[in-house]
Design an enzyme around this catalytic site. Structure first.
Site, mmCIF file in Angstrom:
data_model
loop_
_atom_site.group_PDB
_atom_site.id
_atom_site.type_symbol
_atom_site.label_atom_id
_atom_site.label_comp_id
_atom_site.label_asym_id
_atom_site.label_seq_id
_atom_site.Cartn_x
_atom_site.Cartn_y
_atom_site.Cartn_z
ATOM 1 N N HIS A 38 43.903 -14.551 95.231
ATOM 2 C CA HIS A 38 43.882 -16.016 95.188
ATOM 3 C C HIS A 38 42.577 -16.529 95.769
ATOM 4 C CE1 HIS A 38 44.971 -15.013 99.295
ATOM 5 N NE2 HIS A 38 44.356 -16.135 99.612
ATOM 6 N N HIS A 124 35.827 -18.026 97.491
ATOM 7 C CA HIS A 124 35.865 -16.562 97.371
ATOM 8 C C HIS A 124 37.278 -16.071 97.118
ATOM 9 C CE1 HIS A 124 37.100 -17.125 101.555
ATOM 10 N NE2 HIS A 124 37.708 -15.953 101.452
#
Ligand code: ATP
Ligand code: MG
Length: 172
Positions: A38, A124
């Site tokens: 995620h 990220h």
């Protein structure tokens, strides 16, 4: 109390790309399971039922008013972060809509007395934990289309941490 965070989920094709990348980064660390991949927008920490409810109500209202912005972000750089000892695929927050969604999530967290980020925003996806070094391999380019914001519950179990999506809101 529940440990919660707000994040974006990659689509199935992107998950394939990420798991392929994970297959090439070696085994000196713990690979993040596919279901757990995620991109975090706000780590909220321990939340009471009342805080969770207030957060969900506010996000539902904002989504209904079409005030949660959709965005695009390109992740194209493999990085090793020394302090958290992770390997991640990262990018830059160039889309103003992404910056504004990040700021909105952080502001909501602050208003509810929840954890807020101590770092500047670096989009990220964490690929490996307890990572020792940066492998010398080519990074793929992944363009995420943020169409939905998810509220995740981070649960520790015997098999390790598991994330469950508790609620989702449409980005416009
Ligand atoms: P574990 O801590 O068991 O290794 P994890 O880091 O995947 O597992 P959590 O610690 O619950 O699970 O974190 C959930 C998400 O929030 C992860 O993406 C994590 O990187 C991020 N996160 C956790 N703590 C912080 C923090 N203090 N600041 C920013 N992001 C955080
Ligand atoms: Mg953690």
């Amino acid at each position: 109390m529940k440990r919660l965070f707000l994040a974006i989920s990659p689509n199935a094709a992107q998950l394939d790309t990420l798991t392929q990348l994970q297959a090439n980064i070696g085994d000196e660390g713990r690979i993040v399971p596919r279901d757990n991949l995620h991109m975090t927008l706000a780590f909220l920490g321990q939340c009471s039922a009342a805080q969770q409810e207030a957060l969900s109500e506010t996000l539902a209202r904002l989504a209904h008013q079409r005030r949660l912005p959709a965005f695009e972000v390109t992740l194209n750089t493999l990085a090793h972060w020394d302090k958290p000892k992770i390997l991640c695929l990262k990018g830059e927050a160039r889309d103003p809509q992404l910056v504004s969604l990040f700021n909105l999530c952080q502001r909501l967290a602050q208003q509810l007395g929840l954890h807020t980020s101590e770092h500047s925003f670096q989009p990220h996806i964490t690929l490996m934990r307890k990572a020792k070094a940066l492998p010398d391999i080519k990074s793929p380019t992944l363009t995420l289309n943020g169409h939905a914001l998810h509220l995740y519950h981070s649960q520790s179990s015997e098999q390790g941490v598991q994330y469950e999506i508790l609620a989702s809101w449409t980005l416009t």
